[in-house]
Design a protein around this motif. Structure first.
Motif, PDB file in Angstrom:
ATOM      1  N   SER A 154      38.539-134.545  31.167  1.00  0.00           N
ATOM      2  CA  SER A 154      39.028-135.822  31.686  1.00  0.00           C
ATOM      3  C   SER A 154      40.045-135.562  32.784  1.00  0.00           C
ATOM      4  O   SER A 154      40.575-134.467  32.918  1.00  0.00           O
ATOM      5  N   LYS A 155      40.305-136.592  33.571  1.00  0.00           N
ATOM      6  CA  LYS A 155      41.256-136.469  34.680  1.00  0.00           C
ATOM      7  C   LYS A 155      41.929-137.805  34.947  1.00  0.00           C
ATOM      8  O   LYS A 155      41.393-138.872  34.635  1.00  0.00           O
ATOM      9  N   VAL A 156      43.138-137.739  35.534  1.00  0.00           N
ATOM     10  CA  VAL A 156      43.840-138.941  35.952  1.00  0.00           C
ATOM     11  C   VAL A 156      43.166-139.482  37.208  1.00  0.00           C
ATOM     12  O   VAL A 156      42.808-138.722  38.107  1.00  0.00           O
ATOM     13  N   ASP A 160      42.449-150.236  39.716  1.00  0.00           N
ATOM     14  CA  ASP A 160      42.901-151.489  40.316  1.00  0.00           C
ATOM     15  C   ASP A 160      43.384-152.421  39.220  1.00  0.00           C
ATOM     16  O   ASP A 160      42.724-152.604  38.195  1.00  0.00           O
ATOM     17  N   LEU A 161      44.542-153.031  39.456  1.00  0.00           N
ATOM     18  CA  LEU A 161      45.103-153.989  38.521  1.00  0.00           C
ATOM     19  C   LEU A 161      44.683-155.403  38.901  1.00  0.00           C
ATOM     20  O   LEU A 161      44.344-155.664  40.053  1.00  0.00           O
ATOM     21  N   PRO A 162      44.715-156.335  37.949  1.00  0.00           N
ATOM     22  CA  PRO A 162      44.336-157.719  38.245  1.00  0.00           C
ATOM     23  C   PRO A 162      45.169-158.361  39.352  1.00  0.00           C
ATOM     24  O   PRO A 162      44.699-159.271  40.035  1.00  0.00           O
ATOM     25  N   ASN A 163      46.421-157.895  39.544  1.00  0.00           N
ATOM     26  CA  ASN A 163      47.285-158.492  40.566  1.00  0.00           C
ATOM     27  C   ASN A 163      47.045-157.913  41.957  1.00  0.00           C
ATOM     28  O   ASN A 163      47.759-158.237  42.908  1.00  0.00           O
ATOM     29  N   GLY A 164      46.061-157.022  42.088  1.00  0.00           N
ATOM     30  CA  GLY A 164      45.740-156.457  43.389  1.00  0.00           C
ATOM     31  C   GLY A 164      46.358-155.103  43.661  1.00  0.00           C
ATOM     32  O   GLY A 164      45.995-154.429  44.640  1.00  0.00           O
ATOM     33  N   GLU A 165      47.293-154.653  42.817  1.00  0.00           N
ATOM     34  CA  GLU A 165      47.899-153.335  43.000  1.00  0.00           C
ATOM     35  C   GLU A 165      46.946-152.244  42.526  1.00  0.00           C
ATOM     36  O   GLU A 165      46.010-152.496  41.751  1.00  0.00           O
ATOM     37  N   SER A 166      47.213-151.026  42.978  1.00  0.00           N
ATOM     38  CA  SER A 166      46.462-149.849  42.521  1.00  0.00           C
ATOM     39  C   SER A 166      47.443-148.823  41.994  1.00  0.00           C
ATOM     40  O   SER A 166      48.399-148.472  42.690  1.00  0.00           O
ATOM     41  N   TRP A 167      47.236-148.373  40.771  1.00  0.00           N
ATOM     42  CA  TRP A 167      48.087-147.357  40.152  1.00  0.00           C
ATOM     43  C   TRP A 167      47.223-146.158  39.782  1.00  0.00           C
ATOM     44  O   TRP A 167      46.056-146.308  39.404  1.00  0.00           O
ATOM     45  N   ASP A 168      47.816-144.957  39.863  1.00  0.00           N
ATOM     46  CA  ASP A 168      47.107-143.783  39.349  1.00  0.00           C
ATOM     47  C   ASP A 168      47.472-143.609  37.875  1.00  0.00           C
ATOM     48  O   ASP A 168      48.033-142.605  37.462  1.00  0.00           O
ATOM     49  N   SER A 169      47.090-144.628  37.103  1.00  0.00           N
ATOM     50  CA  SER A 169      47.374-144.642  35.664  1.00  0.00           C
ATOM     51  C   SER A 169      46.082-144.746  34.865  1.00  0.00           C
ATOM     52  O   SER A 169      46.092-145.199  33.715  1.00  0.00           O
ATOM     53  N   GLY A 170      44.986-144.347  35.477  1.00  0.00           N
ATOM     54  CA  GLY A 170      43.725-144.323  34.757  1.00  0.00           C
ATOM     55  C   GLY A 170      43.415-142.929  34.248  1.00  0.00           C
ATOM     56  O   GLY A 170      43.955-141.939  34.733  1.00  0.00           O
ATOM     57  N   VAL A 171      42.559-142.853  33.245  1.00  0.00           N
ATOM     58  CA  VAL A 171      42.041-141.579  32.758  1.00  0.00           C
ATOM     59  C   VAL A 171      40.529-141.722  32.663  1.00  0.00           C
ATOM     60  O   VAL A 171      40.032-142.612  31.970  1.00  0.00           O
ATOM     61  N   PHE A 172      39.819-140.860  33.369  1.00  0.00           N
ATOM     62  CA  PHE A 172      38.363-140.907  33.325  1.00  0.00           C
ATOM     63  C   PHE A 172      37.842-139.748  32.490  1.00  0.00           C
ATOM     64  O   PHE A 172      38.113-138.584  32.774  1.00  0.00           O
ATOM     65  N   VAL A 173      37.109-140.087  31.436  1.00  0.00           N
ATOM     66  CA  VAL A 173      36.482-139.083  30.573  1.00  0.00           C
ATOM     67  C   VAL A 173      35.032-138.953  31.024  1.00  0.00           C
ATOM     68  O   VAL A 173      34.262-139.911  30.959  1.00  0.00           O
ATOM     69  N   GLU A 174      34.671-137.777  31.476  1.00  0.00           N
ATOM     70  CA  GLU A 174      33.346-137.581  32.071  1.00  0.00           C
ATOM     71  C   GLU A 174      32.210-137.782  31.077  1.00  0.00           C
ATOM     72  O   GLU A 174      31.205-138.438  31.363  1.00  0.00           O
ATOM     73  N   LYS A 175      32.371-137.228  29.884  1.00  0.00           N
ATOM     74  CA  LYS A 175      31.363-137.382  28.837  1.00  0.00           C
ATOM     75  C   LYS A 175      32.065-137.201  27.497  1.00  0.00           C
ATOM     76  O   LYS A 175      32.371-136.075  27.101  1.00  0.00           O
ATOM     77  N   CYS A 176      32.309-138.313  26.820  1.00  0.00           N
ATOM     78  CA  CYS A 176      33.126-138.281  25.612  1.00  0.00           C
ATOM     79  C   CYS A 176      32.387-137.593  24.471  1.00  0.00           C
ATOM     80  O   CYS A 176      31.367-138.095  23.976  1.00  0.00           O
ATOM     81  N   GLN A 177      32.919-136.476  24.017  1.00  0.00           N
ATOM     82  CA  GLN A 177      32.252-135.757  22.935  1.00  0.00           C
ATOM     83  C   GLN A 177      32.459-136.446  21.593  1.00  0.00           C
ATOM     84  O   GLN A 177      31.674-136.259  20.657  1.00  0.00           O
ATOM     85  N   TYR A 178      33.465-137.303  21.485  1.00  0.00           N
ATOM     86  CA  TYR A 178      33.684-138.098  20.271  1.00  0.00           C
ATOM     87  C   TYR A 178      32.505-139.034  20.052  1.00  0.00           C
ATOM     88  O   TYR A 178      31.972-139.157  18.939  1.00  0.00           O
ATOM     89  N   LEU A 179      32.069-139.685  21.121  1.00  0.00           N
ATOM     90  CA  LEU A 179      30.909-140.576  21.052  1.00  0.00           C
ATOM     91  C   LEU A 179      29.615-139.781  20.960  1.00  0.00           C
ATOM     92  O   LEU A 179      28.720-140.112  20.173  1.00  0.00           O
TER      93      LEU A 179
END
Length: 258
Positions: A154-156, A160-179
């Motif tokens: 995974s990586k940060v 995009d937030l609902p108010n139009g701002e963009s934060w680097d506060s996401g985490v993208f899991v490429e392929k979740c091994q839990y699932l």
């Protein structure tokens, strides 16, 4: 936790916050974390692909999580490692008579992994800063640093937030091994997505929506974004290979409604 973090600062502009304890929290506008035990490699198609190499703390994290599962479920699996962990998670789902019971049990497990004072101080002192931005950025990075053993590479990333701002506060899991290992939408929704969203909002003061993709097993975390009232992911039908639906003698589509 002795985890190696190297913070790059492009651009070098910083924002300084002060609180009543006369401490200074320095937030760099575009923090990028270089994690010592994860890297990017090229796939056959030439696109970057994340690759995770387990670090020395991963066994500790897994065993701690497993011990809490055993306490909640009341028994342990005879299978070792990650396979045994997933078996315990399935038992947790089977034990709950309703979705709410299962989610509440998972929240208790998450809470038990943290000293209570840390959660209270984080919600009181960190969560209010900069309209929640600092807290969201911090938990995104800690999630990547401490949870790849559970989720996979995974990586940060920027969201995009609902108010139009963009934060680097996401985490993208490429392929979740839990699932991927559980092969159960119900496990994903009731023991991960819903309780994790509840835990971060109620006990750390950070809104979170998780968006699992049941076709490619990826998952997008959005720290700082509240879940929608009508979340379509919650009522997704389960996989044909779902073992829990078979054990409960249910149709595959009923599994998430456990």
């Amino acid at each position: 936790m002795a985890v190696l973090i190297q913070v790059l600062l492009p651009p070098p502009t910083t924002i300084v916050f002060s609180n009543s304890f006369s401490t200074k929290l320095i937030l760099t506008r575009r923090l990028r974390c270089r994690i010592s035990n994860s890297s990017e490699v090229k796939s056959d198609e030439g696109a970057p692909k994340l690759e995770y190499k387990p670090g020395p703390l991963d066994d500790f994290f897994m065993q701690s999580f497993r011990n809490k599962l055993v306490e909640e479920v009341g028994s342990d699996s005879e299978k070792p490692g990650y396979v045994g962990l997933i078996e315990l998670v399935k038992l947790l789902l089977l034990k709950g008579r309703t979705r709410s019971e299962t989610s509440d049990a998972a929240v208790r497990i998450l809470k038990s992994l943290f000293p209570p004072l840390i959660l209270e101080l984080y919600k009181l002192l960190i969560a209010p800063i900069a309209q929640g931005k600092l807290a969201a950025l911090m938990v995104a990075r800690v999630t990547v640093l401490t949870c790849q053993w559970l989720m996979g590479p995974s990586k940060v990333n920027i969201i995009d937030l609902p108010n139009g701002e963009s934060w680097d506060s996401g985490v993208f899991v490429e392929k979740c091994q839990y699932l991927e290992e559980s092969k159960c939408v119900g496990v994903c929704i009731n023991t991960c997505k819903l309780p994790t969203q509840t835990f971060f909002k109620d006990y750390m003061g950070v809104p979170l929506v998780m968006e699992p993709n049941f076709k490619d097993y990826s998952c997008q975390f959005k720290f700082g974004v509240a879940p929608p009232e009508d979340d379509g992911n919650v009522n997704e039908p389960c996989f044909e290979t779902c073992s829990i639906a078979g054990r409960r003698k249910l149709k595959s589509g009923e599994c998430p409604l456990a």
